[in-house]
Motif scaffolding. Structure first.
Motif, PDB file in Angstrom:
ATOM      1  N   LEU A   5      44.789  47.099  47.183  1.00 47.27           N
ATOM      2  CA  LEU A   5      43.511  47.263  46.495  1.00 47.27           C
ATOM      3  C   LEU A   5      42.538  46.214  47.006  1.00 47.27           C
ATOM      4  O   LEU A   5      42.900  45.057  47.148  1.00 47.27           O
ATOM      5  CB  LEU A   5      43.700  47.065  44.994  1.00 47.27           C
TER       6      LEU A   5
ATOM      7  N   GLN B  98      37.946  46.787  43.730  1.00 48.60           N
ATOM      8  CA  GLN B  98      38.785  47.555  42.817  1.00 48.60           C
ATOM      9  C   GLN B  98      39.483  46.646  41.823  1.00 48.60           C
ATOM     10  O   GLN B  98      39.617  46.983  40.651  1.00 48.60           O
ATOM     11  CB  GLN B  98      39.825  48.373  43.603  1.00 48.60           C
TER      12      GLN B  98
ATOM     13  N   ASN C 213      37.128  45.825  39.192  1.00 51.30           N
ATOM     14  CA  ASN C 213      36.966  46.956  38.279  1.00 51.30           C
ATOM     15  C   ASN C 213      38.102  47.031  37.277  1.00 51.30           C
ATOM     16  O   ASN C 213      37.890  47.256  36.085  1.00 51.30           O
ATOM     17  CB  ASN C 213      36.897  48.277  39.057  1.00 51.30           C
ATOM     18  N   LEU C 214      39.336  46.827  37.796  1.00 50.55           N
ATOM     19  CA  LEU C 214      40.488  46.812  36.896  1.00 50.55           C
ATOM     20  C   LEU C 214      40.342  45.724  35.846  1.00 50.55           C
ATOM     21  O   LEU C 214      40.644  45.915  34.679  1.00 50.55           O
ATOM     22  CB  LEU C 214      41.769  46.561  37.708  1.00 50.55           C
TER      23      LEU C 214
ATOM     24  N   ARG D 209      37.574  44.539  34.659  1.00 50.36           N
ATOM     25  CA  ARG D 209      36.602  44.963  33.652  1.00 50.36           C
ATOM     26  C   ARG D 209      37.282  45.836  32.613  1.00 50.36           C
ATOM     27  O   ARG D 209      37.080  45.658  31.409  1.00 50.36           O
ATOM     28  CB  ARG D 209      35.466  45.767  34.297  1.00 50.36           C
ATOM     29  N   ILE D 210      38.103  46.801  33.108  1.00 44.69           N
ATOM     30  CA  ILE D 210      38.764  47.716  32.176  1.00 44.69           C
ATOM     31  C   ILE D 210      39.662  46.934  31.224  1.00 44.69           C
ATOM     32  O   ILE D 210      39.615  47.107  30.004  1.00 44.69           O
ATOM     33  CB  ILE D 210      39.605  48.764  32.942  1.00 44.69           C
TER      34      ILE D 210
ATOM     35  N   TYR E 255      32.439  47.828  29.117  1.00 48.97           N
ATOM     36  CA  TYR E 255      33.219  47.278  30.231  1.00 48.97           C
ATOM     37  C   TYR E 255      34.259  48.293  30.696  1.00 48.97           C
ATOM     38  O   TYR E 255      34.453  48.506  31.893  1.00 48.97           O
ATOM     39  CB  TYR E 255      33.906  45.973  29.812  1.00 48.97           C
ATOM     40  N   VAL E 256      34.944  48.914  29.719  1.00 50.65           N
ATOM     41  CA  VAL E 256      35.998  49.864  30.078  1.00 50.65           C
ATOM     42  C   VAL E 256      35.392  51.044  30.847  1.00 50.65           C
ATOM     43  O   VAL E 256      35.906  51.445  31.901  1.00 50.65           O
ATOM     44  CB  VAL E 256      36.721  50.365  28.807  1.00 50.65           C
ATOM     45  N   ILE E 257      34.292  51.606  30.319  1.00 50.84           N
ATOM     46  CA  ILE E 257      33.710  52.801  30.957  1.00 50.84           C
ATOM     47  C   ILE E 257      33.170  52.454  32.344  1.00 50.84           C
ATOM     48  O   ILE E 257      33.406  53.178  33.321  1.00 50.84           O
ATOM     49  CB  ILE E 257      32.595  53.396  30.071  1.00 50.84           C
TER      50      ILE E 257
ATOM     51  N   GLY F 205      34.073  49.951  34.322  1.00 51.26           N
ATOM     52  CA  GLY F 205      35.189  49.663  35.213  1.00 51.26           C
ATOM     53  C   GLY F 205      35.889  50.935  35.644  1.00 51.26           C
ATOM     54  O   GLY F 205      36.148  51.148  36.831  1.00 51.26           O
ATOM     55  N   ALA F 206      36.174  51.814  34.666  1.00 53.04           N
ATOM     56  CA  ALA F 206      36.906  53.033  34.980  1.00 53.04           C
ATOM     57  C   ALA F 206      36.081  53.942  35.888  1.00 53.04           C
ATOM     58  O   ALA F 206      36.606  54.494  36.865  1.00 53.04           O
ATOM     59  CB  ALA F 206      37.274  53.761  33.689  1.00 53.04           C
TER      60      ALA F 206
ATOM     61  N   GLN G 187      33.771  53.162  38.035  1.00 57.32           N
ATOM     62  CA  GLN G 187      33.683  52.638  39.398  1.00 57.32           C
ATOM     63  C   GLN G 187      35.046  52.597  40.068  1.00 57.32           C
ATOM     64  O   GLN G 187      35.154  52.747  41.278  1.00 57.32           O
ATOM     65  CB  GLN G 187      33.076  51.237  39.382  1.00 57.32           C
ATOM     66  N   PHE G 188      36.100  52.412  39.266  1.00 52.21           N
ATOM     67  CA  PHE G 188      37.443  52.400  39.829  1.00 52.21           C
ATOM     68  C   PHE G 188      37.779  53.781  40.392  1.00 52.21           C
ATOM     69  O   PHE G 188      38.329  53.909  41.485  1.00 52.21           O
ATOM     70  CB  PHE G 188      38.456  52.009  38.742  1.00 52.21           C
TER      71      PHE G 188
END
Lengths: 349, 293
Positions: A309, A313, A316-317, A319-320, B103-105, B107-108, B110-111
């Motif tokens: 990754l 990425q 991004n993970l 952030r999630i 943050y979740v939305i 991140g997801a 863009q991921f």
């Protein structure tokens, strides 16, 4: 009653009433300080100082500032980044224009100036309550960031927007190496945290909690509500301001308004949600969490996925996971990790 | 004078787009008292899904339908996972939960769909149009018309349909609404789904203007002053507030900007909002909150 009204009393709802004044477990604290002041300087590497210890301590201090305003006095604020910026620029200008002042005095001066700005930003809190307070504090966040970018005087008319910080010298000792910057940060954080602890246990602190848990009731029994709110904004912004100055001088080495943007304010907010609203130790626990999680996630993803990754990425993970953790904490543990640890300790006994 | 009018008209057209985003907030706020910070992330998510599909040669109508399905699924999930466990918690707690949600939305999205900037061509031309003495962009006009049509449709939906009436009942008194059999979870999911649809329209219009990219989430920061000025509970307020912020931003940038050194629009709307908060805390059209001890 519509939900909006049921919740206007702000942070008080849904938490256990009247937290006792911070109990100090003397032995544990002494051990912690011994580790921080003696064991770490004997063993830590530059990587530990620069990537973990220094940012952890500074963000803990920034979170502590917000915790005074928001966790103890119940005044919502999204302006922590702005207060940190004021502290950084004020300290920079004090060092620049009054070179005879010793560094600790300039640092404290920067904090006081940030506190004064915080007081002004807090003025609308006398009329606006609860959630709506995020508007004036957001206004301050944007306006202050803009001012530092626009007005050249603050950055001494530097051509680049990131100005390098002057050398750190205390009593003739050069503190520019990682260990020195750590010592400066740790000493400042310890002193400020001790002061904050005294403040929270004093009459002022009791007034803050009274305003947070029931503003009208507090006013009825004679708590000076306006004074409590403004002093909470002053104290919180001053502490965040010192954190900002340390962030610029002891961590980044440059003074740059962009490093104090809205994301920094959110970060401070996350620290106190995850660590614990209205808990001094919570600010430290939350900051440890915020600083360590990204590092851990990076290492984990490297170990598991073997670097397949890319950095984007991974962030991004992150952030999630962060977002999910925040929601999870709000649902399961509204009083944060500090409360969780407290419960664990009681069960262990 | 014609320059002033042009600036004003351009600002008002931009204001319609702000209003569009703000309406998404008002819907959710009225139904559940939540200031939904994730609205910006929803705009990004909708626009990214749509553009990812059309780039794989999915026809526009199908891409729109699939995106709508994604947003409805998201709405149901949010109701289940986030809102239901947080029932009766303070407003600031709910706000922070939506911050986490954003943050979740983000991140997801863009991921799964990448972080690069996507061009989005809706097939609307961007030519200057002369109306009387002033020149406007045809795209802005079409976008404003579309936003205006959506606003009217939403107003009718909430005025005339069963869901709309239940929504107003809940906004007025949740307990009474519950006791006469209005199902709050269903209503919340419905309102978030409608907000998702609004986010899709906003995402397409904004995305076509400035490219589909992360900065779409910043519209949320423009919507907050709009809501403060207009009032959190009024669709009319969102429209008027949007127009005020749009016009104010444009005029301030042109007339105040040179005096103060530029990019005034980053904070001008907030300055305006603070003035409104101090003078009229409930906003122009908001309901005045009554405090009980």
């Amino acid at each position: 009653m519509p939900p909006a009204l049921a919740t206007l009393s702000g942070l008080g709802a849904g938490r256990r009433p009247a937290l006792p004044a911070v109990p100090v477990r003397t032995a544990g604290l002494a051990l912690l300080l011994a580790v921080a002041f003696v064991a770490i300087p004997l063993t830590a590497t530059d990587y530990w100082y620069n990537a973990i210890l220094i940012p952890f301590l500074i963000m803990a201090l920034a979170g502590l500032g917000l915790n005074l305003t928001m966790g103890y006095a119940g005044q919502a604020s999204l302006g922590t980044g702005a207060f940190m910026a004021v502290g950084a620029y004020a300290t920079y200008n004090l060092l620049l224009r009054l070179p005879d002042l010793p560094l600790p005095v300039s640092l404290a001066g920067g904090g006081l100036i940030a506190g004064a700005v915080g007081l002004v930003v807090g003025l609308p809190s006398l009329r606006i309550k609860g959630f709506y307070l995020i508007a004036p504090t957001l206004a301050a966040q944007f306006l202050i960031e803009w001012i530092f970018n626009q007005v050249g005087w603050f950055s001494n008319y530097a051509t680049s927007s990131a100005i390098s910080a002057p050398r750190l010298v205390v009593l003739g000792h050069d503190l520019s190496n990682p260990a020195g910057r750590y010592a400066l940060t740790l000493t400042s954080v310890t002193v400020v945290a001790a002061l904050a602890w005294r403040l929270v246990g004093s009459q002022t602190g009791r007034n803050w909690r009274a305003v947070r848990d029931g503003e009208t009731a507090a006013a009825v029994i004679g708590v000076p509500v306006a004074q409590a709110k403004l002093s909470a904004f002053f104290a919180g912004a001053a502490v965040s301001g010192i954190a900002g100055a340390l962030w610029a001088f002891a961590y980044l080495g440059t003074v740059d308004a962009r490093s104090f943007d809205l994301d920094r304010s959110f970060q401070a907010l996350f620290i106190i949600i995850i660590g614990g609203l209205g808990s001094l130790s919570g600010s430290f626990i939350g900051a440890a969490f915020i600083v360590l999680t990204p590092i851990l996630l990076t290492h984990l993803s490297n170990a598991i996925l073997g670097g397949s990754l890319d950095g984007g990425q991974v962030s991004n993970l992150q952030r999630i996971i962060f977002g999910a953790l925040i929601i999870g904490f709000l649902i399961k543990e509204p009083n944060g990790l500090a409360a969780l640890l407290g419960r664990l300790r009681r069960t262990a006994r | 004078m014609s320059f002033f009018l042009e600036t004003l008209a351009g600002g008002l057209l931009a204001g319609v787009m702000y209003a569009l985003v703000a309406i998404g907030f008002v819907l959710i706020y009225k139904a559940s008292g939540v200031f939904n910070f994730a609205q910006g992330a929803m705009v990004l998510c909708a626009a990214l899904t749509f553009v990812t599909l059309t780039e794989r040669d999915v026809p526009f109508w199908l891409a729109g339908l699939i995106t709508l399905a994604v947003m409805v699924t998201l709405a149901v999930a949010v109701e289940r996972v986030v809102l239901r466990p947080l029932v009766n918690r303070s407003q600031i707690t709910l706000f922070m939960a939506t911050l986490g949600l954003s943050y979740v939305i983000e991140g997801a999205s863009q991921f799964l769909m990448g972080a690069s900037v996507h061009e989005l061509d809706l097939g609307i031309s961007d030519l200057p149009v002369e109306i009387g003495p002033i020149q406007l962009s045809s795209f802005d006009l079409v976008a404003a018309l579309a936003a205006g049509a959506l606003v009217i449709a939403l107003a009718l939906f909430f005025e005339r349909t069963r869901i709309g009436v239940s929504l107003r009942a809940v906004a007025d008194d949740p307990q009474a609404a519950l006791s006469i059999g209005i199902r709050l979870p269903v209503l919340w999911a419905a309102v978030w789904a409608v907000a998702g649809f609004v986010a899709l329209v906003a995402g397409l219009l904004w995305g076509a203007r400035q490219g589909v990219q992360f900065s779409l989430t910043f519209v949320v920061l423009k919507a907050l002053p709009v809501l403060i000025i207009g009032g959190f509970t009024s669709i009319t307020g969102a429209i008027v507030g949007g127009l005020i912020v749009g016009a104010g931003d444009a005029l301030a940038e042109i007339y105040l900007g040179p005096l103060l050194g530029g990019s005034v629009s980053t904070w001008f709307a907030y300055g305006l909002a603070v003035v409104f908060l101090l003078v009229r805390p409930a906003g122009l059209f908001g309901e005045r909150a009554i405090e009980r001890v």
